[in-house]
Write an enzyme that holds these catalytic residues in place. Structure first.
Site, PDB file in Angstrom:
ATOM      1  CB  SER A 135      46.604  42.009  45.752  1.00 38.22           C
ATOM      2  OG  SER A 135      47.809  42.731  45.577  1.00 38.22           O
ATOM      3  CE1 TYR A 147      44.003  46.377  42.560  1.00 39.09           C
ATOM      4  CE2 TYR A 147      45.997  46.315  43.894  1.00 39.09           C
ATOM      5  CZ  TYR A 147      45.160  45.725  42.974  1.00 39.09           C
ATOM      6  OH  TYR A 147      45.453  44.473  42.483  1.00 39.09           O
TER       7      TYR A 147
HETATM    8  N1  LIG Z   1      49.609  42.778  37.995  1.00 41.68           N
HETATM    9  C1  LIG Z   1      49.822  42.734  39.311  1.00 41.68           C
HETATM   10  O1  LIG Z   1      50.894  43.114  39.822  1.00 41.68           O
HETATM   11  C2  LIG Z   1      48.757  42.195  40.217  1.00 41.68           C
HETATM   12  C3  LIG Z   1      49.124  41.839  41.529  1.00 41.68           C
HETATM   13  C4  LIG Z   1      48.160  41.346  42.399  1.00 41.68           C
HETATM   14  C5  LIG Z   1      46.857  41.206  41.965  1.00 41.68           C
HETATM   15  N2  LIG Z   1      46.515  41.569  40.681  1.00 41.68           N
HETATM   16  C6  LIG Z   1      45.122  41.387  40.280  1.00 41.68           C
HETATM   17  O2  LIG Z   1      45.102  40.443  39.237  1.00 41.68           O
HETATM   18  C7  LIG Z   1      43.890  40.575  38.494  1.00 41.68           C
HETATM   19  C8  LIG Z   1      44.202  40.541  37.024  1.00 41.68           C
HETATM   20  O3  LIG Z   1      45.029  41.642  36.703  1.00 41.68           O
HETATM   21  P1  LIG Z   1      46.238  41.555  35.666  1.00 41.68           P
HETATM   22  O4  LIG Z   1      47.475  41.914  36.392  1.00 41.68           O
HETATM   23  O5  LIG Z   1      46.186  40.293  34.906  1.00 41.68           O
HETATM   24  O6  LIG Z   1      45.893  42.846  34.764  1.00 41.68           O
HETATM   25  P2  LIG Z   1      45.291  43.005  33.306  1.00 41.68           P
HETATM   26  O7  LIG Z   1      46.176  42.324  32.320  1.00 41.68           O
HETATM   27  O8  LIG Z   1      45.044  44.465  33.169  1.00 41.68           O
HETATM   28  O9  LIG Z   1      43.924  42.210  33.342  1.00 41.68           O
HETATM   29  C9  LIG Z   1      42.730  42.731  33.855  1.00 41.68           C
HETATM   30  C10 LIG Z   1      41.595  41.928  33.257  1.00 41.68           C
HETATM   31  O10 LIG Z   1      40.365  42.400  33.828  1.00 41.68           O
HETATM   32  C11 LIG Z   1      39.464  42.648  32.764  1.00 41.68           C
HETATM   33  N3  LIG Z   1      38.493  43.681  33.104  1.00 41.68           N
HETATM   34  C12 LIG Z   1      38.720  44.967  33.449  1.00 41.68           C
HETATM   35  N4  LIG Z   1      37.552  45.604  33.634  1.00 41.68           N
HETATM   36  C13 LIG Z   1      36.568  44.694  33.396  1.00 41.68           C
HETATM   37  C14 LIG Z   1      35.158  44.735  33.415  1.00 41.68           C
HETATM   38  N5  LIG Z   1      34.497  45.845  33.721  1.00 41.68           N
HETATM   39  N6  LIG Z   1      34.476  43.606  33.105  1.00 41.68           N
HETATM   40  C15 LIG Z   1      35.129  42.457  32.782  1.00 41.68           C
HETATM   41  N7  LIG Z   1      36.458  42.351  32.755  1.00 41.68           N
HETATM   42  C16 LIG Z   1      37.171  43.463  33.061  1.00 41.68           C
HETATM   43  C17 LIG Z   1      40.336  43.077  31.597  1.00 41.68           C
HETATM   44  O11 LIG Z   1      39.669  42.836  30.361  1.00 41.68           O
HETATM   45  P3  LIG Z   1      38.846  43.899  29.496  1.00 41.68           P
HETATM   46  O12 LIG Z   1      39.562  45.203  29.591  1.00 41.68           O
HETATM   47  O13 LIG Z   1      38.848  43.266  28.157  1.00 41.68           O
HETATM   48  O14 LIG Z   1      37.472  43.929  30.096  1.00 41.68           O
HETATM   49  C18 LIG Z   1      41.490  42.099  31.751  1.00 41.68           C
HETATM   50  O15 LIG Z   1      41.175  40.867  31.152  1.00 41.68           O
HETATM   51  C19 LIG Z   1      43.241  41.877  38.998  1.00 41.68           C
HETATM   52  O16 LIG Z   1      42.228  41.538  39.926  1.00 41.68           O
HETATM   53  C20 LIG Z   1      44.391  42.580  39.707  1.00 41.68           C
HETATM   54  O17 LIG Z   1      43.924  43.448  40.713  1.00 41.68           O
HETATM   55  C21 LIG Z   1      47.437  42.048  39.805  1.00 41.68           C
END
Ligand SMILES: NC(=O)c1ccc[n+]([C@@H]2O[C@H](COP(=O)([O-])OP(=O)(O)OC[C@H]3O[C@@H](n4cnc5c(N)ncnc54)[C@H](OP(=O)(O)O)[C@@H]3O)[C@@H](O)[C@H]2O)c1
Length: 223
Positions: A135, A147
């Site tokens: 991130s 985080y």
């Molecule tokens: N959105 C942003 O601004 C941003 C920026 C930088 C980095 N990120 C990173 O990008 C990654 C993906 O996030 P996103 O933005 O795409 O958010 P998201 O749409 O909330 O996706 C999160 C994913 O992680 C899965 N997950 C959560 N808990 C889990 C568990 N215990 N076991 C297996 N899967 C799990 C969720 O699926 P289930 O709930 O079905 O398990 C979902 O598929 C994360 O690592 C986040 O920190 C996000």
């Protein structure tokens, strides 16, 4: 033969967009997350290149089993994208909740380590690639962010793993986006990065020629 990518956090946001983009680029995709219904729907949309693998990333055996299932299904695994992650409920150290930190650390840090450990024999066999979602919050300091600190770990880990994997021709990349419009946030952020933007960066690294290791992609919304 088509190559295979294992993706954690594949049920929504960046993981789901990457599954679609990688499948369009010819990859088979193993979709790992807890929401079985969402994974089945996505697998149906992608078609025969996708396999839904429901499980919890905080459970090492669940990840290992999913990786075994994927290997049996496609014959080999060439890349893994450790992407499952979440934020903390309350910001900062003083008002944060240690129990909530435990869950976040278990997922963001230990979940990614479990993916790497479980899939490494496959990657070594195929001179494969490990990709992980860091991130912008893992590259700069943000007031009190636990985080962000989990993502600093990911950036350190990805660099160390890149050194380990390079000994046998493997490659490791961290993708570091700023704010992305996904269910990670409670409200929509349409003017920020889209999940598809991050997916394109991941597919770019996946498809880079063997001689080229994309070590990091850092991307920010323009505004
Ligand atoms: N959105 C942003 O601004 C941003 C920026 C930088 C980095 N990120 C990173 O990008 C990654 C993906 O996030 P996103 O933005 O795409 O958010 P998201 O749409 O909330 O996706 C999160 C994913 O992680 C899965 N997950 C959560 N808990 C889990 C568990 N215990 N076991 C297996 N899967 C799990 C969720 O699926 P289930 O709930 O079905 O398990 C979902 O598929 C994360 O690592 C986040 O920190 C996000």
């Amino acid at each position: 033969m088509a190559k295979t990518l294992f993706i954690t956090g594949a049920s929504s946001g960046i993981g789901a967009a990457t599954a679609k983009a990688a499948a369009s680029a010819g990859w088979n995709v193993g979709l790992f997350a807890r929401s079985e219904d969402k994974l089945n729907e996505l697998a149906k949309e992608i078609g025969s290149q996708a396999l839904a693998l429901p499980g919890d990333a905080m459970n090492f055996d669940a990840q290992k089993k999913a990786i075994e299932q994927l290997r049996e299904h496609t014959g080999s695994i060439d890349a893994a994208f450790a992407n499952a992650g979440r934020g903390s409920k309350a910001a900062g150290v003083e008002s944060g909740d240690p129990e909530d930190w435990d869950g976040m650390i278990d997922l963001n840090i230990k979940g990614a380590l479990y993916t790497a450990h479980a899939v490494m024999p496959d990657l070594k066999k195929n001179k494969g690639q490990f990709l992980v979602t860091g991130s912008a919050a893992g590259r700069r300091h943000i007031k009190g962010s636990i985080y962000g600190a989990t993502k600093w770990f990911i950036h350190g880990f990805a660099g160390n793993l890149a050194e380990e994997m390079s000994e046998w021709g493997g490659r490791c990349m961290v993708v570091a986006p700023g704010m992305v419009d996904t269910p990670f946030f409670d409200s929509a952020k349409p003017d920020k990065l889209h999940a598809e933007d991050v997916a394109e960066a991941v597919v770019y690294a996946l498809n880079a020629p063997e001689r080229a290791t994309i070590r990091e992609v850092f991307m920010m919304p323009t505004n």
